[in-house]
Design a protein around this motif. Structure first.
Motif, PDB file in Angstrom:
ATOM      1  N   THR A 229     -73.332  12.482  21.678  1.00  0.00           N
ATOM      2  CA  THR A 229     -73.100  11.118  22.141  1.00  0.00           C
ATOM      3  C   THR A 229     -73.924  10.185  21.266  1.00  0.00           C
ATOM      4  N   ARG A 230     -73.455   8.950  21.160  1.00  0.00           N
ATOM      5  CA  ARG A 230     -74.137   7.994  20.294  1.00  0.00           C
ATOM      6  C   ARG A 230     -75.508   7.639  20.878  1.00  0.00           C
ATOM      7  N   PRO A 231     -76.574   7.971  20.158  1.00  0.00           N
ATOM      8  CA  PRO A 231     -77.928   7.750  20.649  1.00  0.00           C
ATOM      9  C   PRO A 231     -78.471   6.378  20.252  1.00  0.00           C
ATOM     10  N   ALA A 232     -79.636   6.065  20.755  1.00  0.00           N
ATOM     11  CA  ALA A 232     -80.350   4.857  20.344  1.00  0.00           C
ATOM     12  C   ALA A 232     -81.157   5.175  19.081  1.00  0.00           C
ATOM     13  N   GLY A 233     -81.394   4.186  18.272  1.00  0.00           N
ATOM     14  CA  GLY A 233     -82.223   4.363  17.082  1.00  0.00           C
ATOM     15  C   GLY A 233     -81.396   4.502  15.823  1.00  0.00           C
ATOM     16  N   GLU A 234     -81.819   3.799  14.790  1.00  0.00           N
ATOM     17  CA  GLU A 234     -81.081   3.761  13.525  1.00  0.00           C
ATOM     18  C   GLU A 234     -80.850   5.145  12.927  1.00  0.00           C
ATOM     19  N   TRP A 235     -81.879   5.977  12.863  1.00  0.00           N
ATOM     20  CA  TRP A 235     -81.722   7.274  12.196  1.00  0.00           C
ATOM     21  C   TRP A 235     -80.936   8.263  13.040  1.00  0.00           C
ATOM     22  N   SER A 236     -81.092   8.200  14.337  1.00  0.00           N
ATOM     23  CA  SER A 236     -80.267   9.041  15.204  1.00  0.00           C
ATOM     24  C   SER A 236     -78.811   8.615  15.109  1.00  0.00           C
ATOM     25  N   HIS A 237     -78.561   7.297  14.987  1.00  0.00           N
ATOM     26  CA  HIS A 237     -77.190   6.816  14.773  1.00  0.00           C
ATOM     27  C   HIS A 237     -76.619   7.404  13.490  1.00  0.00           C
ATOM     28  N   ARG A 238     -77.408   7.395  12.430  1.00  0.00           N
ATOM     29  CA  ARG A 238     -76.923   7.965  11.157  1.00  0.00           C
ATOM     30  C   ARG A 238     -76.527   9.423  11.323  1.00  0.00           C
ATOM     31  N   LEU A 239     -77.386  10.191  11.972  1.00  0.00           N
ATOM     32  CA  LEU A 239     -77.112  11.615  12.182  1.00  0.00           C
ATOM     33  C   LEU A 239     -75.824  11.793  12.974  1.00  0.00           C
ATOM     34  N   TYR A 240     -75.677  11.044  14.051  1.00  0.00           N
ATOM     35  CA  TYR A 240     -74.473  11.110  14.882  1.00  0.00           C
ATOM     36  C   TYR A 240     -73.245  10.670  14.095  1.00  0.00           C
ATOM     37  N   ASP A 241     -73.331   9.538  13.393  1.00  0.00           N
ATOM     38  CA  ASP A 241     -72.183   9.024  12.641  1.00  0.00           C
ATOM     39  C   ASP A 241     -71.732   9.997  11.561  1.00  0.00           C
ATOM     40  N   ARG A 242     -72.673  10.688  10.952  1.00  0.00           N
ATOM     41  CA  ARG A 242     -72.313  11.684   9.931  1.00  0.00           C
ATOM     42  C   ARG A 242     -71.554  12.850  10.571  1.00  0.00           C
ATOM     43  N   ALA A 243     -71.934  13.245  11.785  1.00  0.00           N
ATOM     44  CA  ALA A 243     -71.226  14.315  12.492  1.00  0.00           C
ATOM     45  C   ALA A 243     -69.824  13.860  12.877  1.00  0.00           C
ATOM     46  N   VAL A 244     -69.677  12.585  13.259  1.00  0.00           N
ATOM     47  CA  VAL A 244     -68.350  12.040  13.583  1.00  0.00           C
ATOM     48  C   VAL A 244     -67.464  12.078  12.344  1.00  0.00           C
ATOM     49  N   ARG A 245     -67.969  11.577  11.229  1.00  0.00           N
ATOM     50  CA  ARG A 245     -67.170  11.548   9.992  1.00  0.00           C
ATOM     51  C   ARG A 245     -66.826  12.939   9.489  1.00  0.00           C
ATOM     52  N   ALA A 246     -67.669  13.909   9.799  1.00  0.00           N
ATOM     53  CA  ALA A 246     -67.387  15.289   9.384  1.00  0.00           C
ATOM     54  C   ALA A 246     -66.407  15.975  10.329  1.00  0.00           C
TER      55      ALA A 246
END
Length: 104
Positions: free
Chosen positions: A76-93
């Motif tokens: 799920t989309r977390p709070a925090g810039e770097w956690s967002h990056r990690l999540y967004d990369r998993a979505v794009r993959a």
């Protein structure tokens, strides 16, 4: 969880740009002691260690280490810039259904 991961996690989030050079060097050494691949448990614990900024690029190293483990770490989309990056990369993959952001 391996001792070197426990040590890194126990020290909490990465420091910000205002930290001393010694503190940043200490955290880099801790991070470099952790070799991938990491387990799911380790990846989840490490995902809680992002700080308020990129810590002079150390956050990228942390992100890449987390990605050596079983994905997805965040579903799920977390709070925090770097956690967002990690999540967004998993979505794009294609590892997580969701709406990815613009970060690479």
């Amino acid at each position: 969880m391996r001792p070197e991961v426990r040590t890194f996690v126990a020290d909490g989030p990465l420091p910000d740009w205002d930290a001393s050079e010694d503190e940043i060097d200490r955290r880099v050494a801790q991070l470099n002691a952790v070799h991938g691949p990491v387990s799911h448990e380790e990846a989840a614990a490490l995902a809680g260690c992002f700080g308020p900024d990129d810590c002079y690029g150390v956050a990228w190293s942390l992100l890449h280490l987390i990605e050596t483990g079983p994905n997805p770490v965040l579903t799920t989309r977390p709070a925090g810039e770097w956690s967002h990056r990690l999540y967004d990369r998993a979505v794009r993959a294609g590892l997580v259904e969701g709406v990815g952001g613009a970060e690479a």
